[in-house]
Design a protein around this motif. Structure first.
Motif, PDB file in Angstrom:
ATOM      1  N   LEU A   1       0.567  -0.674  -0.378  1.00  0.00           N
ATOM      2  CA  LEU A   1      -0.118  -0.050  -0.141  1.00  0.00           C
ATOM      3  C   LEU A   1       0.952   0.849   0.391  1.00  0.00           C
ATOM      4  O   LEU A   1       0.458   2.935  -0.673  1.00  0.00           O
ATOM      5  CB  LEU A   1      -0.932   0.148   0.918  1.00  0.00           C
ATOM      6  CG  LEU A   1      -1.791  -0.893   1.023  1.00  0.00           C
ATOM      7  CD1 LEU A   1      -3.103  -0.774   2.726  1.00  0.00           C
ATOM      8  CD2 LEU A   1      -3.081  -0.880  -0.195  1.00  0.00           C
ATOM      9  N   LYS A   2       1.821   1.240   0.753  1.00  0.00           N
ATOM     10  CA  LYS A   2       3.281   2.229   0.505  1.00  0.00           C
ATOM     11  C   LYS A   2       3.992   2.226  -0.103  1.00  0.00           C
ATOM     12  O   LYS A   2       4.659   3.307  -0.417  1.00  0.00           O
ATOM     13  CB  LYS A   2       3.443   3.004   2.116  1.00  0.00           C
ATOM     14  CG  LYS A   2       2.617   2.813   3.102  1.00  0.00           C
ATOM     15  CD  LYS A   2       3.018   3.353   4.346  1.00  0.00           C
ATOM     16  CE  LYS A   2       1.996   4.144   5.866  1.00  0.00           C
ATOM     17  NZ  LYS A   2       2.499   4.395   6.763  1.00  0.00           N
ATOM     18  N   SER A   3       3.955   1.781  -1.243  1.00  0.00           N
ATOM     19  CA  SER A   3       5.170   1.677  -2.432  1.00  0.00           C
ATOM     20  C   SER A   3       4.276   2.194  -3.883  1.00  0.00           C
ATOM     21  O   SER A   3       3.092   2.653  -4.220  1.00  0.00           O
ATOM     22  CB  SER A   3       5.459   0.449  -2.803  1.00  0.00           C
ATOM     23  OG  SER A   3       4.507  -0.678  -3.581  1.00  0.00           O
ATOM     24  N   ALA A   4       5.594   1.515  -4.832  1.00  0.00           N
ATOM     25  CA  ALA A   4       4.687   2.181  -6.064  1.00  0.00           C
ATOM     26  C   ALA A   4       4.076   0.950  -6.557  1.00  0.00           C
ATOM     27  O   ALA A   4       3.220   2.133  -7.835  1.00  0.00           O
ATOM     28  CB  ALA A   4       6.212   2.756  -6.692  1.00  0.00           C
ATOM     29  N   GLU A   5       3.298   0.428  -6.313  1.00  0.00           N
ATOM     30  CA  GLU A   5       2.566  -0.310  -6.706  1.00  0.00           C
ATOM     31  C   GLU A   5       1.181  -0.157  -6.498  1.00  0.00           C
ATOM     32  O   GLU A   5       0.098  -0.636  -7.467  1.00  0.00           O
ATOM     33  CB  GLU A   5       2.211  -1.879  -5.993  1.00  0.00           C
ATOM     34  CG  GLU A   5       3.741  -2.928  -6.353  1.00  0.00           C
ATOM     35  CD  GLU A   5       3.717  -4.055  -6.285  1.00  0.00           C
ATOM     36  OE1 GLU A   5       2.861  -4.870  -6.242  1.00  0.00           O
ATOM     37  OE2 GLU A   5       4.305  -4.467  -4.985  1.00  0.00           O
ATOM     38  N   THR A   6       0.796   0.955  -5.850  1.00  0.00           N
ATOM     39  CA  THR A   6      -1.013   1.431  -5.076  1.00  0.00           C
ATOM     40  C   THR A   6      -0.544   2.756  -5.920  1.00  0.00           C
ATOM     41  O   THR A   6       0.476   3.518  -5.663  1.00  0.00           O
ATOM     42  CB  THR A   6      -1.095   1.392  -3.913  1.00  0.00           C
ATOM     43  OG1 THR A   6      -0.451  -0.052  -3.441  1.00  0.00           O
ATOM     44  CG2 THR A   6      -2.440   1.906  -3.662  1.00  0.00           C
ATOM     45  N   ALA A   7      -1.588   3.610  -6.328  1.00  0.00           N
ATOM     46  CA  ALA A   7      -2.344   4.795  -6.062  1.00  0.00           C
ATOM     47  C   ALA A   7      -3.384   5.299  -6.136  1.00  0.00           C
ATOM     48  O   ALA A   7      -4.536   4.083  -6.233  1.00  0.00           O
ATOM     49  CB  ALA A   7      -2.021   4.797  -7.945  1.00  0.00           C
ATOM     50  N   VAL A   8      -3.659   5.880  -5.243  1.00  0.00           N
ATOM     51  CA  VAL A   8      -5.142   6.469  -4.711  1.00  0.00           C
ATOM     52  C   VAL A   8      -5.552   7.152  -5.097  1.00  0.00           C
ATOM     53  O   VAL A   8      -5.091   8.645  -5.770  1.00  0.00           O
ATOM     54  CB  VAL A   8      -5.175   6.552  -2.820  1.00  0.00           C
ATOM     55  CG1 VAL A   8      -6.814   6.846  -2.565  1.00  0.00           C
ATOM     56  CG2 VAL A   8      -4.117   4.992  -2.097  1.00  0.00           C
ATOM     57  N   HIS A   9      -6.529   6.873  -5.742  1.00  0.00           N
ATOM     58  CA  HIS A   9      -7.175   8.342  -7.027  1.00  0.00           C
ATOM     59  C   HIS A   9      -8.882   8.652  -6.699  1.00  0.00           C
ATOM     60  O   HIS A   9      -9.514   8.223  -5.342  1.00  0.00           O
ATOM     61  CB  HIS A   9      -7.791   6.855  -8.281  1.00  0.00           C
ATOM     62  CG  HIS A   9      -6.933   6.642  -9.123  1.00  0.00           C
ATOM     63  ND1 HIS A   9      -5.785   7.833  -9.458  1.00  0.00           N
ATOM     64  CD2 HIS A   9      -7.023   5.703  -9.825  1.00  0.00           C
ATOM     65  CE1 HIS A   9      -4.571   6.832  -9.878  1.00  0.00           C
ATOM     66  NE2 HIS A   9      -5.254   5.738 -10.377  1.00  0.00           N
TER      67      HIS A   9
ATOM     68  N   GLY B   1      -2.643   9.223  -6.642  1.00  0.00           N
ATOM     69  CA  GLY B   1      -2.717   9.011  -8.119  1.00  0.00           C
ATOM     70  C   GLY B   1      -3.096  10.471  -8.422  1.00  0.00           C
ATOM     71  O   GLY B   1      -2.567  11.281  -8.742  1.00  0.00           O
ATOM     72  N   ARG B   2      -4.638  10.501  -8.930  1.00  0.00           N
ATOM     73  CA  ARG B   2      -5.410  11.490  -9.447  1.00  0.00           C
ATOM     74  C   ARG B   2      -6.094  12.035  -8.778  1.00  0.00           C
ATOM     75  O   ARG B   2      -7.028  11.002  -8.218  1.00  0.00           O
ATOM     76  CB  ARG B   2      -5.237  10.957 -11.532  1.00  0.00           C
ATOM     77  CG  ARG B   2      -3.916  10.429 -11.901  1.00  0.00           C
ATOM     78  CD  ARG B   2      -3.935  10.631 -13.282  1.00  0.00           C
ATOM     79  NE  ARG B   2      -2.963  10.024 -14.807  1.00  0.00           N
ATOM     80  CZ  ARG B   2      -3.090  10.091 -15.298  1.00  0.00           C
ATOM     81  NH1 ARG B   2      -4.013  11.131 -15.898  1.00  0.00           N
ATOM     82  NH2 ARG B   2      -1.628  10.360 -16.258  1.00  0.00           N
TER      83      ARG B   2
END
Length: 325
Positions: free
Chosen positions: A180-188, A216-217
């Motif tokens: 969850l805190k890595s570049a594997e995750t993005a929160v839009h 993320g975006r």
């Protein structure tokens, strides 16, 4: 693109619709996407016109280029049974616990445990590999809780790792937070061009950043088309009443004389133009607020009909055009 795409947003902004469209966009050109629901509302099933989703991964759509979208409605009790089997090999004993209500009791008295199970199951899907060692899913899209509680929902495993200093619970919680805190995750975060959703989005982004969770975006949903440009808006604010009446008359809508058809249309038209100009100004103000958040912003149009599969594919196409695939 991050492999775990988390979609949150204030209630009423259409986050479930955006999550479904994003799953279709990410499944383009032969990729495989898993769309995960964690709130038990069966919103995904309704959007895709399928029966209620069970606690199993089921194919629900084919994307352009042959990609596949699977869906999973995560049930906290079933996830706990998986967890007990995985780490403690309880098997039938775990099922017996469910029959006597012990699992429901545990998730009720410890609400954080439910979130641990939900996030853990989603992250397990992100890490899962096939027999050849390749990831089973190219992307996992989570239709997550609303903005007001998204940070606590995603960060609950950090708290759990602190409470359980050693053992499988501690290790599992740490493994989830590594995803969850890595570049594997993005929160839009999904919003509308309205003051309250935009403010809640800004507050949510600040909370996510403070917790070290990757944002993320911002996805602006249900954007109305611009029907007047800047010059036309200025004209609408200043055009004389009589000039509008003459223009309507010349267009064949009755004479411009006082009380005529053209004359009666003027006030409603000018009122509508003034309301449009006011809303346009408010939307531009909210765009400026979003611009200060230092994040990429995508915009999705307001579709004229009730949302259906055709609409989802349209929104997926828009997301691909804007780089979300």
């Amino acid at each position: 693109m991050s492999r775990l795409q988390v979609v949150s947003g204030k209630g009423g902004t259409g986050k479930t619709t955006v999550a479904a469209a994003l799953a279709l966009a990410l499944a383009d050109e032969g990729k495989r996407t898993l769309l995960v629901e964690v709130e038990g509302r069966q919103g995904i099933a309704q959007l895709f016109g399928t029966e209620a989703l069970p606690y199993e991964e089921r194919k629900i759509a084919t994307a352009p280029g042959g990609g596949e979208v699977y869906a999973l409605a995560i049930d906290a009790e079933q996830a706990l049974l998986d967890y007990l089997q995985m780490f403690y090999k309880l098997g039938s004993a775990g099922r017996a616990l469910r029959k006597i209500g012990a699992i429901d009791f545990a998730t009720t008295i410890a609400p954080g445990l439910r979130d641990v199970l939900l996030t853990g199951k989603a992250c397990e899907a992100v890490r899962r590999k096939d027999k050849k060692g390749a990831f089973l899913y190219d992307h996992v899209v989570m239709d997550a809780p609303p903005t007001g509680r998204i940070t606590r929902f995603l960060n609950v495993n950090d708290e759990m790792a602190g409470l359980a200093k050693i053992g499988p619970i501690h290790n599992q919680a740490q493994a989830v937070m590594r995803v969850l805190k890595s570049a594997e995750t993005a929160v839009h975060l999904v919003t509308l061009l309205e003051e309250m959703p935009v403010q809640e989005t800004a507050d949510g982004i600040a909370e996510l950043r403070a917790a070290g969770l990757p944002v993320g975006r911002v996805i602006v949903n249900m954007v109305r088309p611009e029907v007047l440009d800047a010059a036309e808006l200025d004209l609408a604010r200043t055009v004389p009443h009589t000039a509008v009446a003459r223009a309507l008359s010349s267009a064949g809508l009755g004479g411009a004389r006082r009380g005529g058809q053209a004359e009666r249309l003027v006030d409603p038209l000018l009122t509508q133009a003034a309301e449009y100009a006011e809303r346009h100004a408010l939307e531009q103000e909210q765009r400026a607020v979003l611009g200060e958040l230092d994040l990429p912003v995508a915009e999705l149009p307001l579709l004229p009909e009730d949302m259906d599969l055709t609409g989802l594919y349209e929104l997926a196409t828009e997301l691909r055009k804007q780089g979300l695939s």
